[in-house]
Design a protein around this motif. Structure first.
Motif, PDB file in Angstrom:
ATOM      1  N   ALA A 147       0.829  -1.213   0.000  1.00 50.87           N
ATOM      2  CA  ALA A 147       0.000   0.000   0.000  1.00 50.87           C
ATOM      3  C   ALA A 147       0.862   1.260   0.000  1.00 50.87           C
ATOM      4  N   LEU A 148       2.041   1.176   0.633  1.00 55.33           N
ATOM      5  CA  LEU A 148       2.935   2.332   0.720  1.00 55.33           C
ATOM      6  C   LEU A 148       3.938   2.393  -0.427  1.00 55.33           C
ATOM      7  N   GLY A 149       3.902   1.390  -1.320  1.00 59.43           N
ATOM      8  CA  GLY A 149       4.721   1.451  -2.534  1.00 59.43           C
ATOM      9  C   GLY A 149       6.146   0.961  -2.384  1.00 59.43           C
ATOM     10  N   PHE A 150       6.404   0.010  -1.476  1.00 59.04           N
ATOM     11  CA  PHE A 150       7.747  -0.573  -1.392  1.00 59.04           C
ATOM     12  C   PHE A 150       7.634  -2.051  -1.034  1.00 59.04           C
ATOM     13  N   GLU A 151       8.767  -2.767  -1.058  1.00 59.89           N
ATOM     14  CA  GLU A 151       8.791  -4.192  -0.739  1.00 59.89           C
ATOM     15  C   GLU A 151       9.591  -4.428   0.532  1.00 59.89           C
ATOM     16  N   ILE A 152       9.237  -5.523   1.234  1.00 59.37           N
ATOM     17  CA  ILE A 152       9.986  -5.918   2.431  1.00 59.37           C
ATOM     18  C   ILE A 152      11.234  -6.674   1.971  1.00 59.37           C
ATOM     19  N   THR A 153      12.391  -6.045   2.053  1.00 60.60           N
ATOM     20  CA  THR A 153      13.652  -6.669   1.657  1.00 60.60           C
ATOM     21  C   THR A 153      14.748  -6.251   2.633  1.00 60.60           C
ATOM     22  N   LYS A 154      15.869  -6.971   2.597  1.00 61.17           N
ATOM     23  CA  LYS A 154      17.030  -6.594   3.407  1.00 61.17           C
ATOM     24  C   LYS A 154      17.495  -5.186   3.029  1.00 61.17           C
ATOM     25  N   GLU A 155      17.502  -4.910   1.711  1.00 59.46           N
ATOM     26  CA  GLU A 155      17.978  -3.605   1.248  1.00 59.46           C
ATOM     27  C   GLU A 155      17.109  -2.480   1.799  1.00 59.46           C
ATOM     28  N   ASN A 156      15.791  -2.693   1.817  1.00 56.90           N
ATOM     29  CA  ASN A 156      14.903  -1.653   2.353  1.00 56.90           C
ATOM     30  C   ASN A 156      14.985  -1.571   3.875  1.00 56.90           C
ATOM     31  N   PHE A 157      15.273  -2.695   4.542  1.00 61.87           N
ATOM     32  CA  PHE A 157      15.504  -2.634   5.989  1.00 61.87           C
ATOM     33  C   PHE A 157      16.717  -1.749   6.277  1.00 61.87           C
ATOM     34  N   ASP A 158      17.797  -2.001   5.531  1.00 67.03           N
ATOM     35  CA  ASP A 158      19.008  -1.182   5.712  1.00 67.03           C
ATOM     36  C   ASP A 158      18.719   0.285   5.412  1.00 67.03           C
ATOM     37  N   LYS A 159      17.953   0.511   4.359  1.00 66.63           N
ATOM     38  CA  LYS A 159      17.674   1.885   3.911  1.00 66.63           C
ATOM     39  C   LYS A 159      16.829   2.652   4.922  1.00 66.63           C
ATOM     40  N   PHE A 160      15.688   2.062   5.314  1.00 68.71           N
ATOM     41  CA  PHE A 160      14.715   2.810   6.127  1.00 68.71           C
ATOM     42  C   PHE A 160      14.940   2.669   7.637  1.00 68.71           C
ATOM     43  N   ILE A 161      15.536   1.556   8.084  1.00 69.57           N
ATOM     44  CA  ILE A 161      15.740   1.354   9.524  1.00 69.57           C
ATOM     45  C   ILE A 161      17.180   1.707   9.911  1.00 69.57           C
ATOM     46  N   THR A 162      18.150   0.993   9.321  1.00 67.96           N
ATOM     47  CA  THR A 162      19.549   1.198   9.706  1.00 67.96           C
ATOM     48  C   THR A 162      20.036   2.597   9.334  1.00 67.96           C
ATOM     49  N   ASN A 163      19.727   3.028   8.097  1.00 68.26           N
ATOM     50  CA  ASN A 163      20.233   4.318   7.609  1.00 68.26           C
ATOM     51  C   ASN A 163      19.226   5.461   7.761  1.00 68.26           C
ATOM     52  N   CYS A 164      18.039   5.160   8.294  1.00 69.01           N
ATOM     53  CA  CYS A 164      17.038   6.183   8.644  1.00 69.01           C
ATOM     54  C   CYS A 164      16.646   7.078   7.462  1.00 69.01           C
ATOM     55  N   GLN A 165      16.607   6.520   6.264  1.00 70.62           N
ATOM     56  CA  GLN A 165      16.177   7.307   5.104  1.00 70.62           C
ATOM     57  C   GLN A 165      14.654   7.390   5.063  1.00 70.62           C
ATOM     58  N   LEU A 166      14.158   8.302   4.227  1.00 73.12           N
ATOM     59  CA  LEU A 166      12.717   8.505   4.091  1.00 73.12           C
ATOM     60  C   LEU A 166      12.237   8.012   2.733  1.00 73.12           C
ATOM     61  N   LEU A 167      10.946   7.753   2.646  1.00 72.94           N
ATOM     62  CA  LEU A 167      10.322   7.360   1.381  1.00 72.94           C
ATOM     63  C   LEU A 167      10.543   8.426   0.319  1.00 72.94           C
ATOM     64  N   GLU A 168      10.839   7.955  -0.902  1.00 74.47           N
ATOM     65  CA  GLU A 168      10.787   8.898  -2.003  1.00 74.47           C
ATOM     66  C   GLU A 168       9.305   9.147  -2.319  1.00 74.47           C
ATOM     67  N   GLU A 169       9.046   9.992  -3.317  1.00 73.43           N
ATOM     68  CA  GLU A 169       7.651  10.248  -3.701  1.00 73.43           C
ATOM     69  C   GLU A 169       6.981   8.925  -4.067  1.00 73.43           C
ATOM     70  N   THR A 170       5.823   8.680  -3.490  1.00 77.04           N
ATOM     71  CA  THR A 170       5.128   7.417  -3.724  1.00 77.04           C
ATOM     72  C   THR A 170       3.629   7.659  -3.841  1.00 77.04           C
ATOM     73  N   ILE A 171       2.936   6.710  -4.423  1.00 73.23           N
ATOM     74  CA  ILE A 171       1.465   6.741  -4.504  1.00 73.23           C
ATOM     75  C   ILE A 171       0.934   5.719  -3.519  1.00 73.23           C
ATOM     76  N   ILE A 172       0.157   6.159  -2.580  1.00 71.72           N
ATOM     77  CA  ILE A 172      -0.410   5.238  -1.594  1.00 71.72           C
ATOM     78  C   ILE A 172      -1.663   4.585  -2.172  1.00 71.72           C
ATOM     79  N   LYS A 173      -1.804   3.293  -1.934  1.00 70.03           N
ATOM     80  CA  LYS A 173      -2.945   2.550  -2.481  1.00 70.03           C
ATOM     81  C   LYS A 173      -4.058   2.443  -1.451  1.00 70.03           C
ATOM     82  N   LYS A 174      -5.272   2.486  -1.946  1.00 69.51           N
ATOM     83  CA  LYS A 174      -6.430   2.254  -1.083  1.00 69.51           C
ATOM     84  C   LYS A 174      -6.622   0.740  -0.959  1.00 69.51           C
TER      85      LYS A 174
END
Length: 643
Positions: A472-499
């Motif tokens: 719904a938030l426009g990303f996948e659960i992966t190791k790379e995204n864990f590192d990106k959003f949790i370990t490195n504290c990055q933010l979402l790029e522009e995304t379209i949220i799904k209903k």
């Protein structure tokens, strides 16, 4: 080779079918394995069944089956349940596997040649139920087993012994040097006291029954079979190929042996001593959890209150059940299962705190920004909230490593509190009215980013639900995204949220019928037999089986070729209106019914009338003056239960 992780459950004894305690251990282990895989560890997760011993031989005989037939039957129930629960094990081992038997015989041979196994005679109090000997000083009233309370028998037979006493000081040294060898640490003191009281050599073979692993042919003593605990504990290395094909032995030592507190002594005393004798490294952590009661009472078959994990998962959803088990009780303490506690967790934690939060930002982003989410101004307007969220998320891994899943989830939920509070505090709807669109977007994006972190961190516990949330938030659960959003504290790029459909529909009432003790059942049966003499009478339990809810009629169509039927679309507060066919055409026009509130039997089995599916029944009263629909005196929210 990168970081490795080896996680095990006990191998479950096949004298009974799986219960909530088995599910609890396995779901903790599964969540840990999923977490470490997500973090990039080379992970091996082992579970299985323990199938030898006198108790199995006796149970099989009582059912007129061979021990192997009986073991096959019960082992399959465990494996089938874990497969239905989508447990992500890498191997399901059985102690009847040929490579396990060869590995156990090899271990016995090594310990024997080292002088750690010798032949003697044993006389002592033996508990068949626990497959264990106890000194008279430990017995209750000199006769009963201190663990299960059942009567013991005095057994005298020839036996091979393991020199457990030889390793007493080495064990105490290990407990002292490795602070977290036993988790939670409070349990370690119990083990230390047991060892300090003095270790006797351990009887490790039997001649009084045949269902077990035979001694190696090099020893040539065919009347002996190995004691079930020696056989069972060795599964943790035979599963990796010890004594046969050792290509998986690089996973040893185990990082986490997850066990119930009732078998901690075997794992924290006997097992390390066996490993010392074999010259193998000791496990990193032996983690012991508590027991489960039901509604404050100990579970037992006679009380009829044993919790079947599949029944609960089928009624309330597997992932909701997983969340409840891990969140409800601190690891190491006893937990209590009740439907009320489970419903409260689902409605409060999952539906209100998480599900409703997602619904709110879907609604606001759709209303104000055509479902677009931009994080460009989040740091500008919400630096304080971001810092609080990052401090929490970066601190969570230590709780996984200590198996404190209750604390892990409790801390994770704090970031959802920050998100919900931010919406109320900054009120994006007010900012939009004031023309401060950037600030409104920043708050919505802050919440979207908090939900992104939640999806990643909650994924090991609720993998399917969090995959829907991530999508719904426009990303996948992966190791790379864990590192990106949790370990490195990055933010979402522009995304379209799904209903999407609500993740956690509210639960209004218990979905399982509570089982009752046999004595209570007999009393109720007698009472029911008396009441049956009065025609048509039902019990309050019968009435509560019927779910009646307030609905609002949204659409009405006439059914072609029918004088009586109308096809209605009725809003019951669910994700879509119900289609209901009602025989009320003679009394109402379609226009009269639009937006009318009615009472609907909501759990009626769907049926077809004139080949049209009907998903409920509208309540009405009819006499000589005609037909009247049953409706609330004052308007109520769609879905309000009628009690």
């Amino acid at each position: 080779m990168g970081k490795k992780m080896y996680i095990t459950t006990p191998i479950y004894y096949v004298n009974d079918v799986p219960h909530i305690g088995h599910a609890y251990t396995t779901i903790i282990a599964d969540s840990a394995a999923r977490y470490f895989r997500l973090r990039g560890y080379d992970t091996f997760f082992l579970t299985g069944t323990d199938e030898h011993g006198q108790k199995i031989e006796q149970s099989a005989k009582s059912k007129r089956k061979s021990p192997k037939e009986y073991a096959d039957e019960i082992s399959k129930k465990f494996k089938d349940l874990w497969d239905q629960f989508e447990i992500s094990y890498d191997r399901f081992i059985r102690t009847t596997d040929s490579e396990h038997i060869k590995g156990v015989q090899k271990a016995f041979e090594i310990m024997y040649e080292k002088g750690d196994i010798y032949k003697g005679e044993y006389e002592g109090h033996y508990c068949i139920s626990c497959e264990a000997f106890f000194p008279e000083t430990q017995l209750i009233e000199g006769e009963f087993c201190p663990d299960c309370g059942k009567v013991t028998t005095i057994v005298k037979e020839e036996s091979y012994f393991f020199r457990l006493s030889k390793y007493q000081e080495d064990l105490l040294k290990w407990y002292k040097e490795v602070d977290d060898s036993i988790l939670p640490k409070s349990k370690k003191n119990e083990v230390i006291r047991f060892v300090e009281d003095g270790l006797n050599d351990l009887s490790i073979t039997r001649t009084s029954f045949d269902w077990g692993v035979k001694l190696p042919s090099s020893i040539n003593d065919p009347k002996h079979v190995m004691y079930v605990w020696l056989d069972a504990l060795l599964n943790y290395i035979t599963a990796l190929g010890f004594g046969t094909d050792e290509k998986l032995m690089h996973y040893w030592p185990a990082n986490y042996h997850l066990v119930g507190k009732d078998i901690l002594r075997f794992h924290a005393v006997y097992w390390p001593a066996f490993l010392m004798s074999l010259g193998l490294e000791l496990p990193c952590h032996i983690a012991a959890h508590g027991w489960w009661t039901r509604n404050g009472e100990k579970m037992s078959k006679s009380k009829g209150n044993v919790v079947d994990p599949k029944t609960v998962a089928d009624a309330y959803g597997l992932e909701n059940f997983r969340y409840f088990l891990l969140r409800e009780v601190p690891f190491g303490q006893d937990g209590d299962f009740s439907q009320k506690a489970l419903i409260d967790r689902i409605n409060s934690d999952l539906s209100n705190d998480l599900g409703n939060l997602l619904n709110r930002i879907i609604g606001m982003s759709g209303k104000y920004f055509d479902f677009k989410i931009k994080s460009e101004n989040v740091k500008k307007f919400h630096e304080k909230e971001l810092k609080e969220v990052e401090e929490i998320t970066l601190s969570l891994e230590k709780y996984v490593k200590e198996m404190k899943w209750n604390k892990y989830l409790e801390e994770l939920w704090k970031i959802l509190s920050i998100a919900n509070k931010s919406i109320d505090t900054y009120a994006p709807w007010s900012k939009m009215k004031e023309g401060r669109n950037d600030e409104a977007m920043a708050t919505i994006a802050l919440v979207a980013n908090i939900l992104t972190k939640t999806a990643l961190l909650l994924h090991p516990v609720m993998p399917k639900t969090t995959s829907k949330l991530a999508d719904a938030l426009g990303f996948e659960i992966t190791k790379e995204n864990f590192d990106k959003f949790i370990t490195n504290c990055q933010l979402l790029e522009e995304t379209i949220i799904k209903k999407i459909l609500p993740l956690f529909p509210k639960i209004e009432e218990p979905l399982m019928q509570e089982s009752k003790p046999q004595e209570q059942k007999k009393k109720e049966e007698k009472k029911d037999n008396k009441e049956k003499k009065i025609e048509g009478i039902i019990t309050i339990e019968d009435f509560f089986k019927v779910s009646i809810k307030v609905g609002v009629i949204k659409e009405v169509e006439e059914v072609p070729k029918s004088k009586k039927l109308l096809k209605l679309k009725v809003d019951l507060g669910e994700d879509r209106p119900r289609q209901i066919v009602a025989g009320i055409k003679e009394y109402f026009t379609p226009d009269e019914l639009i937006e009318k509130q009615v009472c609907v039997v909501a759990n009626l089995k769907p049926a077809k009338l004139m080949d049209i599916l009907s998903e409920g029944m509208i309540l009405a009263a009819k006499d000589e003056d005609g037909l009247t629909l049953i409706t609330p005196m004052k308007r109520k929210k769609p879905g309000t239960p009628v009690k």
